[in-house]
Design an enzyme around this catalytic site. Structure first.
Site, PDB file in Angstrom:
ATOM      1  N   ASP A 236      25.580  -8.378  12.140  1.00 38.14           N
ATOM      2  CA  ASP A 236      26.257  -9.469  11.440  1.00 38.14           C
ATOM      3  C   ASP A 236      26.730  -9.083  10.047  1.00 38.14           C
ATOM      4  O   ASP A 236      26.793  -9.915   9.145  1.00 38.14           O
ATOM      5  CB  ASP A 236      25.350 -10.713  11.343  1.00 38.14           C
ATOM      6  CG  ASP A 236      24.784 -11.096  12.692  1.00 38.14           C
ATOM      7  OD1 ASP A 236      25.565 -11.124  13.660  1.00 38.14           O
ATOM      8  OD2 ASP A 236      23.565 -11.337  12.793  1.00 38.14           O
TER       9      ASP A 236
ATOM     10  N   LYS B  79      31.448  -6.618  10.643  1.00 36.69           N
ATOM     11  CA  LYS B  79      32.233  -5.501  11.195  1.00 36.69           C
ATOM     12  C   LYS B  79      33.487  -5.993  11.890  1.00 36.69           C
ATOM     13  O   LYS B  79      34.524  -5.353  11.827  1.00 36.69           O
ATOM     14  CB  LYS B  79      31.418  -4.724  12.246  1.00 36.69           C
ATOM     15  CG  LYS B  79      30.236  -4.003  11.703  1.00 36.69           C
ATOM     16  CD  LYS B  79      29.398  -3.434  12.830  1.00 36.69           C
ATOM     17  CE  LYS B  79      28.822  -4.475  13.768  1.00 36.69           C
ATOM     18  NZ  LYS B  79      27.816  -5.364  13.207  1.00 36.69           N
TER      19      LYS B  79
ATOM     20  N   GLY C 224      28.639 -10.803  18.483  1.00 39.02           N
ATOM     21  CA  GLY C 224      29.528 -11.935  18.285  1.00 39.02           C
ATOM     22  C   GLY C 224      30.377 -11.642  17.074  1.00 39.02           C
ATOM     23  O   GLY C 224      29.850 -11.466  15.981  1.00 39.02           O
ATOM     24  N   HIS C 225      31.647 -11.498  17.276  1.00 40.69           N
ATOM     25  CA  HIS C 225      32.542 -11.248  16.153  1.00 40.69           C
ATOM     26  C   HIS C 225      33.405 -12.477  15.941  1.00 40.69           C
ATOM     27  O   HIS C 225      34.124 -12.882  16.841  1.00 40.69           O
ATOM     28  CB  HIS C 225      33.480 -10.066  16.450  1.00 40.69           C
ATOM     29  CG  HIS C 225      32.759  -8.767  16.567  1.00 40.69           C
ATOM     30  ND1 HIS C 225      33.383  -7.611  16.941  1.00 40.69           N
ATOM     31  CD2 HIS C 225      31.474  -8.450  16.340  1.00 40.69           C
ATOM     32  CE1 HIS C 225      32.490  -6.626  16.944  1.00 40.69           C
ATOM     33  NE2 HIS C 225      31.326  -7.115  16.585  1.00 40.69           N
TER      34      HIS C 225
ATOM     35  N   GLN D 168      26.126  -4.864  16.620  1.00 33.70           N
ATOM     36  CA  GLN D 168      24.806  -4.940  15.973  1.00 33.70           C
ATOM     37  C   GLN D 168      24.768  -4.013  14.751  1.00 33.70           C
ATOM     38  O   GLN D 168      25.812  -3.738  14.176  1.00 33.70           O
ATOM     39  CB  GLN D 168      23.674  -4.606  16.958  1.00 33.70           C
ATOM     40  CG  GLN D 168      23.447  -5.674  18.033  1.00 33.70           C
ATOM     41  CD  GLN D 168      24.324  -5.488  19.264  1.00 33.70           C
ATOM     42  OE1 GLN D 168      24.484  -4.393  19.765  1.00 33.70           O
ATOM     43  NE2 GLN D 168      24.882  -6.559  19.755  1.00 33.70           N
TER      44      GLN D 168
HETATM   45  P1  IMP Z   1      19.298  -8.476  22.540  1.00 36.97           P
HETATM   46  O1  IMP Z   1      20.275  -7.456  22.050  1.00 36.97           O
HETATM   47  O2  IMP Z   1      19.921  -9.757  22.976  1.00 36.97           O
HETATM   48  O3  IMP Z   1      18.343  -7.910  23.547  1.00 36.97           O
HETATM   49  O4  IMP Z   1      18.381  -8.888  21.278  1.00 36.97           O
HETATM   50  C1  IMP Z   1      17.480  -7.966  20.660  1.00 36.97           C
HETATM   51  C2  IMP Z   1      17.441  -8.177  19.149  1.00 36.97           C
HETATM   52  O5  IMP Z   1      18.698  -7.829  18.591  1.00 36.97           O
HETATM   53  C3  IMP Z   1      17.202  -9.624  18.728  1.00 36.97           C
HETATM   54  O6  IMP Z   1      16.445  -9.621  17.520  1.00 36.97           O
HETATM   55  C4  IMP Z   1      18.596 -10.157  18.460  1.00 36.97           C
HETATM   56  O7  IMP Z   1      18.599 -11.222  17.554  1.00 36.97           O
HETATM   57  C5  IMP Z   1      19.243  -8.931  17.863  1.00 36.97           C
HETATM   58  N1  IMP Z   1      20.699  -8.930  18.054  1.00 36.97           N
HETATM   59  C6  IMP Z   1      21.403  -8.616  19.162  1.00 36.97           C
HETATM   60  N2  IMP Z   1      22.714  -8.703  18.949  1.00 36.97           N
HETATM   61  C7  IMP Z   1      22.864  -9.056  17.658  1.00 36.97           C
HETATM   62  C8  IMP Z   1      24.002  -9.262  16.819  1.00 36.97           C
HETATM   63  O8  IMP Z   1      25.164  -9.116  17.224  1.00 36.97           O
HETATM   64  N3  IMP Z   1      23.728  -9.627  15.544  1.00 36.97           N
HETATM   65  C9  IMP Z   1      22.478  -9.759  15.070  1.00 36.97           C
HETATM   66  N4  IMP Z   1      21.391  -9.559  15.800  1.00 36.97           N
HETATM   67  C10 IMP Z   1      21.579  -9.198  17.082  1.00 36.97           C
END
Ligand code: IMP
Length: 403
Positions: free
Chosen positions: A14, A17, A41-42, A214
């Site tokens: 977040d 990017k 999520g962009h 991420q």
């Molecule tokens: P997963 O990727 O859904 O398995 O989540 C694993 C961890 O990564 C969790 O703490 C999520 O909140 C975090 N996470 C996954 N995608 C994002 C993102 O795009 N932004 C922020 N945190 C993320």
């Protein structure tokens, strides 16, 4: 002349990017994602309209671009078809690498169940870790299999039985097969060999922006394990996730927010659980683009950033959301940690140790504009040994300056 840049997030995701990739995308012909999936999520705001992309590279909105979804991704094709609807009327092309793995509906169900049991890490519930689990257990289904009904049926049977035996499946086999078949008719034309596509493109002088999702501290190996995502979010992930040679990469761009946020569980040394934290969250609109969850908020952490800059090999930095800090009486930045009475300046590998550190802060007097922030920015550059070249101070494309 070809040009290849990798853009990555340096914190826990977040960092903005998407906005920066969109801002820079004018210079590139191809925007390629290399890991993750719909967990990202962009949000991009253009002309007052807001778009949210999860799997599609954000720069495609500009038109005339090619998007690549690389082998390192796990793709939810049902969600992808929905997402592509936002691009109706935009001139774009898309290549989904045949090698990319699929997220299936039961992966999402299993993810949600794990979270509901209280044993999850606070995931986005998109089935990401379950799809990577199947990939590494060699029970995954790759996008290329969608192109042949018989191959798809055979592979789905194997994967389905594995999941039904050890985990939970929510649909019966025939239902699932029919869904995949229907979706594959919608996106089948986009599936191809992205490795050879990128080779030809780069050799033909095209410019490629490789866009990470991420952030580095969520990397499966180099992040705060187990509170991480299941892919390689660092710049090295672009090479393995796209089958691309490092010698052809020109630069790595590292994006960080002027403060820090994190979603989900896990250690967060500079977290603010007070009124200042609430103010930053509200002012920065720090709610997840994918899940709507309030993000945890804290001061900028230069110990974590110095580590991220190294493991990503960052050439230059982009600072985002500086405007959110305008107006606060003072701004803090962590320059070291104290652990059991000892000062350390390197980010610990262990989440257990990280959970026990206390930040050592340097305090800056507040500022109300870019000019006032000069000392803050120079300090960051000196501490990290890398220049800040772009600053973003608002959501719109024009709220970005190149220094
Ligand atoms: P997963 O990727 O859904 O398995 O989540 C694993 C961890 O990564 C969790 O703490 C999520 O909140 C975090 N996470 C996954 N995608 C994002 C993102 O795009 N932004 C922020 N945190 C993320």
């Amino acid at each position: 002349m070809s040009k290849v840049s990798i853009i990555v997030g340096l914190q826990w995701g977040d960092e903005g990017k998407g906005k920066i990739a969109d801002f820079l995308s004018g210079d590139y012909d191809i925007i390629a994602r290399f890991q993750g999936g719909a967990n990202a999520g962009h949000t991009v705001k253009v002309g007052g309209k807001e778009y949210i992309f999860h799997q599609v590279p954000s720069g495609l909105l500009r038109g005339g671009k090619v998007g690549v979804l690389g082998a390192g991704m796990v793709i939810d094709i049902i969600a992808l078809v929905e997402e592509l609807r936002q691009l109706e009327g935009v001139d774009y092309d898309l290549i989904i690498d045949e090698r990319a793995h699929l997220v299936l509906p039961y992966h999402r169900v299993q993810d949600a169940r794990q979270e509901e049991s209280g044993r999850g890490v606070g995931s986005t519930r998109k089935g990401i870790s379950q799809a990577y689990r199947d990939k590494y257990a060699r029970f995954g289904i790759r996008a290329g299999s969608l192109l042949d009904e018989h191959v798809l049926k055979e592979e789905l049977r194997r994967s389905y039985e594995f999941n039904a035996r050890y985990f939970t499946v929510n649909l019966d086999f025939d239902e699932l097969y029919d869904i995949l078949l229907a979706e594959s008719r919608e996106i089948g034309n986009f599936i191809g060999d992205a490795v050879s596509y990128l080779k030809d493109a780069v050799e033909g002088g095209k410019k490629v922006l490789m866009e990470g999702a991420q952030g580095a501290l969520l990397d499966i190996d180099f992040g705060t394990y187990p509170y991480v995502t299941s892919s390689h979010t660092i710049s090295g992930g672009a090479l393995v996730g796209l089958g691309f040679p490092w010698k052809r990469v020109d630069e790595v761009i590292g994006v960080f927010k002027a403060y820090t946020t994190r979603v989900g569980k896990g250690p967060f040394p500079t977290e603010l659980v007070d009124e200042t934290g609430n103010q930053i969250r509200e002012k920065g609109g720090e709610y997840g683009a994918t899940t709507g969850r309030p993000r945890r908020v804290g001061w900028l952490d230069l110990v974590a950033l110095r580590y991220s800059v190294w493991i990503n090999g960052v050439d230059y930095l982009v600072m985002t959301k500086l405007d959110v800090l305008f107006g606060f009486p003072e701004i803090k930045v962590a320059v070291g940690y104290r652990l059991h009475g000892m000062e350390i300046d390197w980010f610990p590998a262990s989440s257990h140790r990280l959970a026990h550190v206390e930040p050592v802060y340097r305090t800056f007097s507040g500022f109300d504009d870019l000019d006032g922030a000069r000392e803050f920015i120079s300090f960051i550059e000196e501490h990290l040994g890398v220049p800040v070249k772009i600053i973003s101070y608002g959501m719109d494309r024009d709220k970005t300056i190149v220094l």
